[in-house]
Write an enzyme that holds these catalytic residues in place. Structure first.
Site, short mmCIF file in Angstrom:
data_model
loop_
_atom_site.label_atom_id
_atom_site.label_comp_id
_atom_site.label_asym_id
_atom_site.label_seq_id
_atom_site.Cartn_x
_atom_site.Cartn_y
_atom_site.Cartn_z
N GLY A 94 0.73 -1.20 -0.08
CA GLY A 94 -0.14 0.03 -0.07
C GLY A 94 0.95 1.47 0.03
N GLY A 96 2.80 3.73 1.46
CA GLY A 96 3.22 4.13 2.91
C GLY A 96 3.84 5.50 3.05
N ARG A 97 3.98 6.13 1.59
CA ARG A 97 4.62 7.35 1.48
C ARG A 97 4.07 8.22 0.55
NH1 ARG A 97 10.86 7.76 -0.30
NH2 ARG A 97 10.80 5.81 -1.64
N LYS A 117 4.23 12.21 -3.58
CA LYS A 117 5.27 10.79 -3.12
C LYS A 117 6.33 11.44 -2.17
CE LYS A 117 8.63 7.47 -4.87
NZ LYS A 117 9.09 6.95 -6.03
N GLY A 130 7.32 7.86 5.82
CA GLY A 130 6.31 8.31 5.03
C GLY A 130 7.06 9.31 4.33
N ARG A 187 -1.67 -1.27 -10.25
CA ARG A 187 -0.46 -2.36 -10.45
C ARG A 187 -0.93 -3.63 -10.47
NH1 ARG A 187 3.25 0.95 -6.94
NH2 ARG A 187 2.28 2.73 -6.64
N ASP A 256 4.49 -5.05 -7.69
CA ASP A 256 3.92 -3.79 -7.03
C ASP A 256 4.50 -2.56 -7.87
OD1 ASP A 256 5.84 -4.74 -5.50
OD2 ASP A 256 5.77 -2.58 -4.42
P1 AMP Z 1 9.06 0.91 -3.23
O1 AMP Z 1 10.44 0.06 -2.82
O2 AMP Z 1 9.26 2.20 -3.34
O3 AMP Z 1 8.33 -0.03 -4.24
O4 AMP Z 1 8.24 0.61 -1.78
C1 AMP Z 1 7.84 -0.62 -1.37
C2 AMP Z 1 6.74 -0.30 -0.25
O5 AMP Z 1 7.52 0.51 0.75
C3 AMP Z 1 5.61 0.63 -0.45
O6 AMP Z 1 4.49 0.17 0.14
C4 AMP Z 1 6.08 2.13 -0.11
O7 AMP Z 1 5.05 2.76 0.12
C5 AMP Z 1 6.79 1.54 1.12
N1 AMP Z 1 7.80 2.64 1.57
C6 AMP Z 1 8.94 2.96 1.19
N2 AMP Z 1 9.57 3.99 1.71
C7 AMP Z 1 8.76 4.38 2.87
C8 AMP Z 1 8.76 5.24 3.69
N3 AMP Z 1 9.89 6.45 3.97
N4 AMP Z 1 7.87 5.11 4.71
C9 AMP Z 1 6.77 4.39 4.49
N5 AMP Z 1 6.61 3.67 3.75
C10 AMP Z 1 7.68 3.43 2.72
MG MG Z 2 6.97 0.76 -5.19
#
Ligand code: AMP
Ligand code: MG
Length: 490
Positions: A94, A96-97, A117, A130, A187, A256
């Site tokens: 989901g 997360g940020r 983002k 986040g 996605r 994702d």
């Molecule tokens: P990604 O590697 O960007 O595809 O992220 C994988 C998951 O980690 C996704 O659910 C993102 O929303 C979450 N995520 C990445 N960085 C952060 C962060 N700094 N805080 C919270 N969630 C994160």
């Molecule tokens: Mg991602």
């Protein structure tokens, strides 16, 4: 006050169709304001094409929207739910940020997700803060815009604001929010999530929504869900072929991070390859090389199989029959991919006709490039202009022999040499976002000097121009003891 025509036509015009999906698909979310936002980059061309007025966006109220400090009228901020296979392991994820503000409907009726983002914590943040750091958001800006200019489908970057706050990574870094523009953020992982809710109504709602939004031409098909699988496969085959042809390595092809629209999404550890080596991996965490350059087409196929699995209950009510039908469909992926790749290679080699030996001709060049550690982009650039420098490859007998065969092959087509060269010029970029130039731009930006980045963006904005100003960007990095490394979760 009466609004003039320009204002009326150039402002946010949100719809929120995603928010009309079943509640399981998102969490409504208040925005999380930041201390002192400043606009550091605005994509004026993109803004205008979305029906927005760049001048207005540069005002304080525009920055407040890009920072998540103010919700523009009509927006309905939410975090999207999704799941995904990360390096092969299934996980609930989901946003997360990130926050989806809504969908901007442009004056010509197109619909684009507007997403912040780095916008703060959501119910899906798990242990994360986040937030995002300035460097990686500017990096996404540069690379996604370069991809767009290379004619590779991609999410775009509309703006970057610095937050006036710091984020804590290995060190303390300046924080930032990127505004991402996407055909949608649906996605493969969104479908996995829907299937995982165990309620077929969710899955059907998502599939119907996706078809309406991205593939309306299959709506009336006998089995529209099988058609959806087929159409997504087609777009992914074309997309990944374009990555391979440009030497782009996504770096984290988790399910994702694969968009149903066929756009490249999620610019974390991605990078372009300099020296041609199919085993190239840049991501620090990809120790097994799962997402190496040479594996990208295979992984795309693997991800599509996960997509098909999620769709099974819709494809046929008899599971065995559904599996059989999906497998038949999926077996066509490698041919689809090969077709796009070969067509792209023919263009890169200036071949306007088709001969059965073309694939072998291209592969022999690639293996010579690998053997003699030649630069991928510059080799095709040299062939385009028939100008060969003192690169080792060009001095070898093997290359001379290959070159003779290539010339003979080009001689067997009726089209003129000029037509062939023109095709090569528009298929082989003069400039790609080379890692050392991207780092140099980010270093300067970190010190408050954005001129280096602006010059790089200018050179990248028309990669097929082959202008004199672009020549310097063909220069290779100094040999380094340490390989270039990229990072996730920045
Ligand atoms: P990604 O590697 O960007 O595809 O992220 C994988 C998951 O980690 C996704 O659910 C993102 O929303 C979450 N995520 C990445 N960085 C952060 C962060 N700094 N805080 C919270 N969630 C994160
Ligand atoms: Mg991602």
């Amino acid at each position: 006050m009466t609004q003039d025509k320009e204002t009326i036509n150039t402002s946010w015009n949100f719809d929120n169709s995603y928010a009309r999906l079943p509640e399981a698909f998102f969490s409504r979310q208040e925005v999380n304001p930041v201390r002192s936002p400043e606009l550091v980059k605005l994509n004026e061309t993109l803004a205008a094409s979305l029906g927005l007025n760049p001048k207005q966006l540069k005002e304080e109220s525009g920055t407040a929207v890009f920072a998540g400090n103010e919700v523009p009228s009509g927006a309905l901020p939410l975090a999207q739910a999704y799941a995904g296979h990360q390096f092969g392991h299934f996980t609930m994820l989901g946003d997360g940020r990130a926050l989806l503000l809504g969908e901007q409907v442009t004056p010509d009726g197109k619909r684009y997700d507007i997403q912040l983002k780095g916008s703060g914590r959501t119910p899906y943040s798990r242990g994360g803060d986040g937030r995002a750091a300035l460097g990686p958001m500017l990096r996404e800006y540069i690379i996604s815009e370069a991809m767009h200019a290379l004619r590779i489908p991609t999410t775009r970057s509309l703006a970057v604001v610095s937050t006036g706050e710091t984020v804590s990574r290995e060190t303390s870094l300046p924080g930032a929010v990127l505004t991402r523009v996407a055909a949608s953020h649906l996605r493969v992982g969104t479908f996995q999530y829907a299937a995982g809710t165990g309620d077929e109504k969710n899955l059907r709602a998502l599939a119907d929504y996706t078809i309406k939004r991205h593939y309306p031409e299959v709506e009336a098909d006998k089995n529209p869900y099988l058609s959806l699988l087929r159409e997504v496969m087609k777009r992914q085959a074309e997309l990944v072929a374009k990555w391979q042809l440009a030497g782009f390595i996504h770096g984290v092809m988790n399910t994702d991070n694969m968009a149903i629209s066929g756009e490249t999404i999620d610019y974390g550890p991605c990078a372009f390859m300099d020296t041609y080596n199919p085993e190239t991996v840049f991501s620090s965490i990809d120790v097994q090389g799962r997402y190496a350059y040479e594996n990208q087409p295979l992984i795309a196929g693997w991800n599509l199989a996960r997509f098909a699995e999620a769709l099974l209950p819709l494809i046929h009510k008899d599971q065995e029959q559904a599996v059989k039908t999906a497998q038949e469909e999926l077996s066509g992926f490698s041919n689809l991919y090969e077709g796009h790749w070969l067509a792209g290679m023919r263009a890169k080699l200036g071949l306007l006709t088709e001969e059965p030996e073309d694939k072998a001709l291209a592969e022999e060049l690639l293996s010579l490039m690998e053997k003699h550690r030649a630069d991928y982009t510059n080799t095709f650039r040299a062939l385009t202009f028939d100008q060969y420098d003192d690169t080792i490859l060009f001095g070898t007998k093997e290359f001379t022999e290959w070159h003779e065969r290539w010339e003979a092959r080009r001689g067997r087509q009726e089209e003129t040499k000029e037509a062939s060269r023109e095709l090569m010029r528009s298929s082989n970029p003069a400039v790609i976002p080379r890692n050392h130039r991207v780092e140099e731009a980010l270093d300067a930006a970190g010190k408050g000097d954005f001129t280096v980045m602006d010059r790089l963006l200018e050179a990248l904005s028309d990669p097929f121009a082959h202008s004199p100003e672009q020549a310097e960007y063909a220069a290779l990095p100094e040999p380094s003891l340490r390989p270039y490394r990229t990072f996730c979760g920045t």
